[in-house]
Design an enzyme around this catalytic site. Structure first.
Site, PDB file in Angstrom:
ATOM      1  CG  LEU A   1      -9.078 -10.273 -10.818  1.00 26.63           C
ATOM      2  CD1 LEU A   1      -7.899 -10.365 -11.769  1.00 26.63           C
ATOM      3  CD2 LEU A   1      -9.262 -11.629 -10.115  1.00 26.63           C
TER       4      LEU A   1
ATOM      5  NE  ARG B   1     -43.720 -14.410  18.411  1.00 27.17           N
ATOM      6  CZ  ARG B   1     -44.412 -13.283  18.309  1.00 27.17           C
ATOM      7  NH1 ARG B   1     -44.025 -12.213  18.986  1.00 27.17           N
ATOM      8  NH2 ARG B   1     -45.477 -13.232  17.562  1.00 27.17           N
TER       9      ARG B   1
ATOM     10  CD  GLU C   1     -12.182 -12.721  -2.126  1.00 26.77           C
ATOM     11  OE1 GLU C   1     -11.590 -13.817  -2.039  1.00 26.77           O
ATOM     12  OE2 GLU C   1     -11.964 -11.769  -1.366  1.00 26.77           O
TER      13      GLU C   1
ATOM     14  CB  THR D   1     -20.439 -16.276  -9.277  1.00 28.37           C
ATOM     15  OG1 THR D   1     -19.930 -17.061 -10.373  1.00 28.37           O
ATOM     16  CG2 THR D   1     -20.388 -14.801  -9.646  1.00 28.37           C
TER      17      THR D   1
END
Lengths: 249, 380, 319
Positions: free
Chosen positions: B125, B268, B363, B365
């Site tokens: 497209l 951590r 696809e 924004t």
């Protein structure tokens, strides 16, 4: 040939075990249940055999002893490719009570080959396979790491202390399998999941059995004390500590 | 109301998770670095039925619902969005478009190999000068009686090189503007097609993105989808569903980053305790979890509406915009939680962050989604 | 009333685990005030009997003419014959391939409860409660056995060898056995290598070893230390090492005195399989690797560089 694979429903291997309030069982909240990894290898091998020996294996059934909570695991086995599933409606107390139920199923279903994992990752008792063999009087082997069909029955490899042995094994037979028996366990395909919808899952009632042992308490391992870190350039210091402090070398 | 997934949904989710955590994870960092197309993984996922999971079994698809598709997309995207974008384009643009609007002959001939994953599809497209504005197509499809002649250039085409089947949107009657647009099924290897070099992208580096040039490419008449001039509507309708796929991908990037952050925060140590015990980190995790949960609910709602045969265009736009935007936020926070480790590749989260950025762009924004959403709010 | 222990020989010799087992059976017999009877199957080298004596053996049922490795069912029949003969209160075996194959058969035949993989001495004798691993090493279970005959399979490395005065008296044991259903057509011995389950020290490599070609120095270190070699799951899955070396939840569960993890990150499944090691050493380049949380001693560094240094340091120590 008809194959029956016995599967046990266990917590996923990544589960962090927490004890339930009664200290006899584990907390099941949030636990992901899976097919016992060794049983899954047995099922995988059964599938492989049926693909490699087209036409010689008529059906693969799976059986589990447990309440309704084991059914998702059975249906996963169906999605992976088993033809039918059987659930014996009993929450088992020990290996013996499982073996007695499975022996009844074997008598009803008449499989030529019964496969199961060498142990389950929850009870780790390694009892059911050999018990089942003793109850039924079938040819059997344990710690089996390779299985092929042969003209007279089966050719298998088993691990013994200090080596391996190749055996000729007639049918009917019961084999407890371990790592090496099959490639990676299979992930069910969409088609398999769809087909599992229409495969039978039969529930049978248990026969009476007295357990021979019971789990009266569970405990968790003690927490380890902090790791002593040694600088990277001092392998010598590590060896010294192992010798003088830990006294293990 | 029922938020309970079925046992089958769980099985599909677990199957996708197993594949991602067992197989994709092994070489994802290397594939990202070398921008290598995941040929073996696409083949394996095709065999498992993930490439055509929404297609009716009578066309060799998996026959699963959109909820299942969202669950699978999320799990694959947690590890490798380059793979999940291939899955998304094939499933929700190409297969869906042909299954929903194609003729029986087109389905037999083109849909079946796509659903089996033997061929992968691409959706063409975007153009160099028409990205978000799909009405101004410069690629032309001239009606030559028994065939169309295709000329022009398409940009940012996912699967542009590896696809076997293209769905091409082109202008047949420029004077009719968007009502003159058509959609065509085009053999990727037809004469006159040339593919540009692999785009060297910031993220999703192992999916193959290319520009595609058409020079006098003959397309048989029977390869047009729908009536003459149906192309624009076809593209818009197909993208409504496509948004669910990308929304699920963005969700996976966010939830994957959250999973890794939780695990890291529990291991951590800093200032004598696991960093999860510092409120600064715990609150970050909490904020991330709320966003992920919101996105998941929105994406699943859009999928559910689609499965019910109800209108889902606005909801899928909301899901796509929200999931993409929070994917960017959550993956950025994940890098922050990981500190220096977050900035190196071994810890995966920097890749998730780079990939999240694209979900806000392709696809449609985030801004285009807001246009879709606001128009539906304001229409009389 | 007695304690019956099956002591297995390998190539005519009794290995360390079997002496552990003998010491253990002796201790159980003393604690429960019973005679100890040892069953041996297959041909044993003459000098080995003295070693058994020194660990408490007295009456020995010597099935020297029985084949060493036989069909499980037939093997079980031999065990049944011994049980009929001595009417034990306890039957004790190793928790190894043989024990796993035989103990459950005895359980069925005599309706006897088992504690499989029992860790050391029982928590109590009356009622009998033993401790074993559960959830593949992530927990321990206290198992109560109600039956008259108790079957115990002892977990390797869970009981210290103890010398005690015995006086071996060999008694020919020649039960009539049925024809086996299975037939051994080939046997392959693992020669020269220390068995993983029997080793005091285990040197284990993970994905951090980078490739199958890098195992030479690791094997050299293992040989210098008298250790067995092992690996993590990804390593055996990649085919860098054979499956029987895989330790962890779905591989072997071991409890050596010293476990040295080289380039192993320490996934929960791996830790489950080694957590009962007495001392764990971890060497990994990633300071965040979970293995360090499970280890007693750790070095953050490159395994390739450190292995040769460890070999040198160990050899210096031993000089």
């Amino acid at each position: 040939m008809k194959i029956l694979v016995c599967i046990s429903n266990v917590p996923d291997t990544t589960t962090r075990i927490k004890l339930a309030g009664d200290k006899k069982s584990v907390e099941t909240n949030g636990v992901q249940w899976i097919i016992n990894p060794w049983d899954e290898l047995a099922l995988t091998r059964a599938m492989e055999l049926s693909e490699q020996n087209a036409g010689s294996i008529q059906s693969i059934s799976v059986v589990s002893v447990g309440d309704a909570s084991v059914e998702p695991t059975l249906r996963k086995a169906l999605a992976v490719g088993a033809n039918e599933a059987i659930r014996v409606n009993l929450v088992p107390a020990d290996s013996y009570s499982v073996a007695v139920q499975l022996a009844e199923v074997v008598k009803q279903e008449n499989p030529d080959l019964v496969l199961l994992g060498i142990e389950s990752s929850d009870f780790n008792s390694s009892g059911v396979g050999a018990m089942l063999a003793e109850l039924l009087g079938f040819a059997s082997a344990s710690s089996v790491s390779s299985l092929e069909l042969s003209s007279s029955g089966l050719t298998i490899k088993r691990e013994v202390e200090g080596g391996t042995e190749q055996l000729e094994c007639p049918l009917p037979a019961i084999l407890s399998v371990q790592k090496g028996i099959a490639l990676e366990p299979r992930i069910p395909a969409m088609r398999g999941i769809m087909m599992a919808r229409s495969k039978p899952l039969k529930v049978v009632e248990p026969v009476a059995v007295e357990p021979l042992s019971e789990w009266i308490e569970l405990e968790l391992p003690e927490a380890k004390s902090a790791c002593k870190m040694i600088p990277e350039d001092n392998a010598k210091e590590l060896i010294r500590l192992l010798h003088e402090e830990a006294k293990v070398i | 109301m029922n938020f309970q997934l079925t046992e089958e949904h769980e099985m599909i989710r677990q199957a996708a998770r197993d594949y991602a955590q067992r197989e994709l994870i092994k070489d994802v960092i290397e594939r990202d670095e070398t921008a290598t197309y995941p040929t073996q993984h696409v083949k394996a996922l095709s065999e498992l039925g993930f490439m055509g999971m929404l297609v009716d079994p009578k066309y060799d698809g998996g026959g699963m619902d959109t909820i299942s598709y969202v669950l699978a997309m999320e799990e694959i995207s947690k590890v490798d969005a380059s793979v999940s974008v291939i899955m998304s384009v094939n499933n929700s643009l190409v297969c869906y478009g042909i299954e929903k609007y194609g003729t029986e002959e087109q389905k037999e001939k083109f849909l079946k190999p796509l659903a089996r994953g033997e061929k992968i599809g691409a959706f063409l497209l975007s153009e160099p000068e028409a990205g978000s504005d799909a009405t101004s197509q410069r690629t032309t499809a001239e009606d030559k009686g028994d065939y169309y002649l295709l000329n022009g250039t398409k940009n940012w085409i996912t699967n542009g090189y590896t696809a076997g089947t293209y769905l091409v949107i082109a202008q047949t009657h420029p004077e009719k503007r968007h009502k003159g647009i058509n959609a065509f099924i085009v053999d990727r290897h037809a004469e006159g097609i040339s593919v540009g070099p692999h785009e060297n992208k910031m993220g999703m580096r192992s999916s193959d993105t290319h520009s595609v040039m058409f020079t006098d490419v003959k397309v048989p008449k029977e390869n047009r989808i729908g009536e003459d001039g149906f192309g624009f509507k076809f593209a818009m309708k197909t993208l409504e569903g496509g948004r669910i796929g990308i929304a699920a991908q963005a969700l996976g990037l966010a939830s994957g980053a959250l999973e890794r952050s939780i695990q890291y925060a529990k291991e951590r140590k800093a200032f004598g305790t696991e960093i999860a015990n510092h409120q600064a980190i715990a609150f970050k995790l909490s904020d991330m979890a709320v966003k992920v949960e919101n996105a998941r609910n929105l994406v699943l709602k859009a999928a559910w509406l689609k499965d019910q045969g109800m209108e889902y265009g606005t909801t899928s736009a909301m899901a796509k915009q929200y999931a993409a935007d929070i994917a960017m936020e959550v993956t950025t926070e994940a890098v922050q939680i990981h500190g220096g480790y977050g900035y190196v590749k071994e810890y995966h989260v920097e890749r998730l962050m780079r990939e999240a950025k694209l979900t806000q762009i392709y696809e449609g924004t985030s801004e285009i989604q807001k246009i879709v959403i606001s128009r539906s709010l304001l229409k009389d | 009333m007695s304690v019956l222990v099956y002591i297995e020989n390998r190539d005519g010799q009794f290995k360390k685990n079997q002496l552990e087992l003998m010491s253990y059976a002796k201790k159980i017999s003393e604690a429960s005030n019973q005679d100890i009877v040892t069953l041996s199957i297959g041909n044993v080298k003459e000098e080995e009997w003295a070693r058994l004596s020194a660990h408490g053996a007295t009456r020995v049922l010597n099935g020297e003419n029985l084949p060493n490795q036989i069909d499980n069912e037939v093997f079980a029949q031999a065990l049944f014959a011994a049980i009929e003969l001595v009417q034990p209160k306890y039957l004790i075996l190793s928790d190894n391939n043989t024990g796993k194959a035989l103990a459950p058969r005895v359980s069925v035949k005599y309706r006897a409860g088992i504690v499989s993989g029992i860790l050391g001495l029982p928590i109590s004798y009356e009622p009998f409660i033993g401790k074993k691993r559960a959830y593949s090493g992530k927990a321990f279970a206290h198992v109560k056995v109600n039956s008259d005959l108790k079957v115990l399979t002892l977990s390797p490395n869970s009981f210290e060898i103890k010398e005690s005065s015995g006086n071996v008296q060999l008694e020919a044991f020649e039960p009539t056995l049925p024809t086996p259903k299975t037939k051994v057509v080939q046997a392959d011995k693992q020669t020269g290598k220390l068995l993983l389950s029997e080793a005091d020290i285990v040197v284990s490599g993970g994905r951090g070893m980078k490739s199958a070609d890098n195992w030479g120095p690791l094997e050299e270190l293992a040989e210098a230390m008298g250790a067995a070699t092992a690996c993590s799951r990804p390593v055996s899955d990649e085919g860098w090492r054979p499956h029987h070396e895989h330790v962890g939840q779905t591989g072997k569960i071991i409890g050596p005195t010293l476990y040295i993890a080289l380039g192993i990150s320490g996934a929960i499944q791996h830790l489950a399989g080694v957590s009962s090691s007495k001392v764990i050493v971890a060497i990994n380049k990633d300071p965040e690797a979970p293995i360090f949380a499970a280890a007693d001693y750790g070095i953050v560094g490159d395994v390739q560089k450190l292995i040769p240094q460890l070999i040198v340091a160990y050899k210096e120590l031993k000089q």
